[in-house]
Scaffold this motif. Structure first.
Motif, PDB file in Angstrom:
ATOM      1  N   VAL A  16       0.816  -1.210   0.000  1.00 35.65           N
ATOM      2  CA  VAL A  16       0.000   0.000   0.000  1.00 35.65           C
ATOM      3  C   VAL A  16       0.856   1.268   0.000  1.00 35.65           C
ATOM      4  O   VAL A  16       1.737   1.436   0.847  1.00 35.65           O
ATOM      5  CB  VAL A  16      -0.942   0.025   1.222  1.00 35.65           C
ATOM      6  N   ALA A  17       0.588   2.147  -0.960  1.00 32.11           N
ATOM      7  CA  ALA A  17       1.206   3.473  -0.997  1.00 32.11           C
ATOM      8  C   ALA A  17       0.256   4.448  -0.321  1.00 32.11           C
ATOM      9  O   ALA A  17      -0.933   4.500  -0.656  1.00 32.11           O
ATOM     10  CB  ALA A  17       1.471   3.901  -2.436  1.00 32.11           C
ATOM     11  N   LEU A  18       0.767   5.224   0.637  1.00 29.27           N
ATOM     12  CA  LEU A  18      -0.050   6.128   1.435  1.00 29.27           C
ATOM     13  C   LEU A  18       0.240   7.581   1.084  1.00 29.27           C
ATOM     14  O   LEU A  18       1.407   7.986   1.038  1.00 29.27           O
ATOM     15  CB  LEU A  18       0.235   5.908   2.924  1.00 29.27           C
ATOM     16  N   GLY A  19      -0.813   8.371   0.842  1.00 27.78           N
ATOM     17  CA  GLY A  19      -0.610   9.793   0.582  1.00 27.78           C
ATOM     18  C   GLY A  19      -1.710  10.363  -0.282  1.00 27.78           C
ATOM     19  O   GLY A  19      -2.545   9.627  -0.829  1.00 27.78           O
ATOM     20  N   PHE A  20      -1.719  11.685  -0.422  1.00 25.95           N
ATOM     21  CA  PHE A  20      -2.714  12.339  -1.276  1.00 25.95           C
ATOM     22  C   PHE A  20      -2.250  12.383  -2.727  1.00 25.95           C
ATOM     23  O   PHE A  20      -3.049  12.311  -3.657  1.00 25.95           O
ATOM     24  CB  PHE A  20      -3.002  13.752  -0.759  1.00 25.95           C
ATOM     25  N   LEU A  43       2.058  -9.405  -4.112  1.00 25.23           N
ATOM     26  CA  LEU A  43       1.215  -8.456  -3.394  1.00 25.23           C
ATOM     27  C   LEU A  43       0.485  -7.554  -4.380  1.00 25.23           C
ATOM     28  O   LEU A  43       1.042  -7.164  -5.416  1.00 25.23           O
ATOM     29  CB  LEU A  43       2.063  -7.597  -2.452  1.00 25.23           C
ATOM     30  N   LEU A  44      -0.753  -7.208  -4.064  1.00 23.64           N
ATOM     31  CA  LEU A  44      -1.550  -6.330  -4.920  1.00 23.64           C
ATOM     32  C   LEU A  44      -1.132  -4.883  -4.685  1.00 23.64           C
ATOM     33  O   LEU A  44      -1.220  -4.384  -3.561  1.00 23.64           O
ATOM     34  CB  LEU A  44      -3.029  -6.493  -4.588  1.00 23.64           C
ATOM     35  N   PRO A  45      -0.656  -4.167  -5.715  1.00 22.00           N
ATOM     36  CA  PRO A  45      -0.248  -2.766  -5.546  1.00 22.00           C
ATOM     37  C   PRO A  45      -1.462  -1.851  -5.395  1.00 22.00           C
ATOM     38  O   PRO A  45      -2.297  -1.768  -6.292  1.00 22.00           O
ATOM     39  CB  PRO A  45       0.523  -2.445  -6.831  1.00 22.00           C
ATOM     40  N   VAL A  46      -1.552  -1.199  -4.248  1.00 18.90           N
ATOM     41  CA  VAL A  46      -2.721  -0.392  -3.906  1.00 18.90           C
ATOM     42  C   VAL A  46      -2.284   1.012  -3.513  1.00 18.90           C
ATOM     43  O   VAL A  46      -1.236   1.196  -2.890  1.00 18.90           O
ATOM     44  CB  VAL A  46      -3.491  -1.041  -2.734  1.00 18.90           C
ATOM     45  N   CYS A  47      -3.091   1.999  -3.878  1.00 17.66           N
ATOM     46  CA  CYS A  47      -2.896   3.375  -3.411  1.00 17.66           C
ATOM     47  C   CYS A  47      -4.091   3.740  -2.544  1.00 17.66           C
ATOM     48  O   CYS A  47      -5.230   3.682  -3.002  1.00 17.66           O
ATOM     49  CB  CYS A  47      -2.778   4.332  -4.592  1.00 17.66           C
ATOM     50  N   LEU A  48      -3.831   4.085  -1.283  1.00 21.50           N
ATOM     51  CA  LEU A  48      -4.877   4.578  -0.398  1.00 21.50           C
ATOM     52  C   LEU A  48      -4.744   6.085  -0.318  1.00 21.50           C
ATOM     53  O   LEU A  48      -3.783   6.619   0.238  1.00 21.50           O
ATOM     54  CB  LEU A  48      -4.748   3.960   0.997  1.00 21.50           C
ATOM     55  N   THR A  49      -5.690   6.786  -0.923  1.00 24.48           N
ATOM     56  CA  THR A  49      -5.629   8.237  -0.987  1.00 24.48           C
ATOM     57  C   THR A  49      -6.975   8.809  -0.570  1.00 24.48           C
ATOM     58  O   THR A  49      -7.779   8.129   0.060  1.00 24.48           O
ATOM     59  CB  THR A  49      -5.196   8.692  -2.397  1.00 24.48           C
ATOM     60  N   PHE A  50      -7.225  10.060  -0.915  1.00 22.83           N
ATOM     61  CA  PHE A  50      -8.449  10.726  -0.477  1.00 22.83           C
ATOM     62  C   PHE A  50      -9.161  11.389  -1.644  1.00 22.83           C
ATOM     63  O   PHE A  50      -8.527  11.865  -2.587  1.00 22.83           O
ATOM     64  CB  PHE A  50      -8.136  11.761   0.600  1.00 22.83           C
ATOM     65  N   ALA A  51     -10.481  11.434  -1.536  1.00 20.79           N
ATOM     66  CA  ALA A  51     -11.283  12.085  -2.561  1.00 20.79           C
ATOM     67  C   ALA A  51     -11.082  13.592  -2.543  1.00 20.79           C
ATOM     68  O   ALA A  51     -11.220  14.269  -3.554  1.00 20.79           O
ATOM     69  CB  ALA A  51     -12.758  11.740  -2.359  1.00 20.79           C
ATOM     70  N   TYR A 115       4.302   1.934   2.051  1.00 18.37           N
ATOM     71  CA  TYR A 115       5.227   2.914   1.474  1.00 18.37           C
ATOM     72  C   TYR A 115       4.663   4.306   1.721  1.00 18.37           C
ATOM     73  O   TYR A 115       3.487   4.566   1.455  1.00 18.37           O
ATOM     74  CB  TYR A 115       5.399   2.667  -0.027  1.00 18.37           C
ATOM     75  N   CYS A 116       5.482   5.201   2.227  1.00 19.90           N
ATOM     76  CA  CYS A 116       5.027   6.570   2.463  1.00 19.90           C
ATOM     77  C   CYS A 116       6.198   7.525   2.354  1.00 19.90           C
ATOM     78  O   CYS A 116       7.367   7.113   2.353  1.00 19.90           O
ATOM     79  CB  CYS A 116       4.366   6.698   3.844  1.00 19.90           C
ATOM     80  N   GLY A 117       5.900   8.813   2.290  1.00 19.89           N
ATOM     81  CA  GLY A 117       6.927   9.832   2.258  1.00 19.89           C
ATOM     82  C   GLY A 117       7.442  10.136   3.662  1.00 19.89           C
ATOM     83  O   GLY A 117       6.835   9.744   4.669  1.00 19.89           O
TER      84      GLY A 117
END
Length: 308
Positions: A16-20, A43-51, A115-117
């Motif tokens: 999971v990649a985390l961020g806007f 692993l399934l590459p996923v981005c968790l972001t915001f609307a 993964y995050c900044g």
């Protein structure tokens, strides 16, 4: 486009990649690319972001963005992200850092690698930072990669920097940091048809709502029409003061375009270099001379870009 609530428990394990990720710039791509690379490890590459931008929600006012959701999705797909979850920030903003980590990242997304900044924050009142995230990852057996700041000419590459460059007209550097080209994709509207009178017919497009406005002026641009054909463009962003314009818009002349009318179609216009600031001319004849000069300059820039 899904919210995290729609995921099923049997969802496979994720990276999971985390961020806007506004702009999906050079720094973002290292975070996202790390998650995308885990496909080879099952692993399934996923981005968790915001609307919506968390900063905008907290500030209680809209903040300009660098790219539309459509452009963001296209960029994420090119990087290799397979699922993007646009979460409603308001729905989770009051979760503690631990609740967010355990309920969403572990139990719902089944994250095995994160993964995050370097400056990532999470949880109520942004109580969680990368140190908190490290401790939680150790506790739950999740592997964490924190991407250090990406720098350019001594400056940290971030959305704020790129927005400043665009408002200053430095789209060449902004594009370099974006690993793409800044622009709009909007419907072509009828204008006053002054361009037809001058022999330089233009397409008129509205400013994209919410998108950062570039410095008013003339730019060399790349135009892609609905049929997929690409043209060199001369784009004026502004109010067209010579002809008494008041509403800001994007107006583009394509010197090499010989087709028919395309009103009502959608055009993708990307700015590649600033030519001059917007100004009012004394007459339409002087304006026409300037447009032709700008056209020659734009075509030189376009050829240079395409030859690289």
């Amino acid at each position: 486009m899904q919210s995290f609530q729609t995921l099923l428990p049997e969802q496979q394990n994720c990276a999971v990649a985390l961020g806007f990720f506004d702009g999906v710039h050079r720094g973002h791509r290292k975070v996202l690319g790390g998650a995308a690379a885990q496909r080879k490890n099952g692993l399934l590459p996923v981005c968790l972001t915001f609307a919506e931008s968390p900063k905008a929600v907290i500030a209680g006012k809209a903040l300009p963005f660098l790219m539309t959701r459509e452009d963001k999705l296209r960029a994420l797909e090119q990087i290799g992200i397979e699922h993007v979850f646009f979460t409603d920030f308001r729905a989770i903003m009051n979760l503690s850092a631990r609740e967010f980590f355990e309920r969403i990242l572990v139990n719902t997304l089944r994250a095995k690698k994160l993964y995050c900044g370097f400056n990532y924050r999470f949880g109520k009142n942004a109580e969680g930072d990368t140190e908190v995230l490290k401790r939680l990852c150790d506790e739950f057996g999740v592997e964490l990669t924190i991407v250090p700041p990406e720098k350019d000419n001594g400056e940290v590459v971030c959305s704020t920097l790129i927005k400043r460059l665009i408002t200053e007209g430095d789209v060449r550097r902004a594009n370099d940091l974006l690993c793409g080209t800044f622009g709009v994709k909007e419907t072509i509207h009828h204008g006053k048809h002054i361009g037809h009178t001058l022999g330089t017919p233009t397409i008129n497009q509205p400013m994209t709502k919410g998108l950062i406005a570039p410095k008013f002026g003339v730019y060399a641009s790349v135009v892609t029409l609905e049929d997929g054909k690409e043209y060199c463009g001369v784009t004026n962003v502004g109010v067209k003061p010579t002809v008494g314009g008041k509403t800001p818009l994007w107006e583009t002349w394509m010197p090499q375009y010989k087709g028919g009318e395309i009103y009502g179609q959608t055009a993708d216009v990307r700015l590649i270099e600033f030519i001059r600031a917007e100004k009012k001319f004394e007459s339409l004849d002087i304006l026409k001379e300037e447009i032709l000069r700008n056209g020659q300059k734009a075509q030189e820039i376009y050829r240079q870009i395409k030859s690289v």
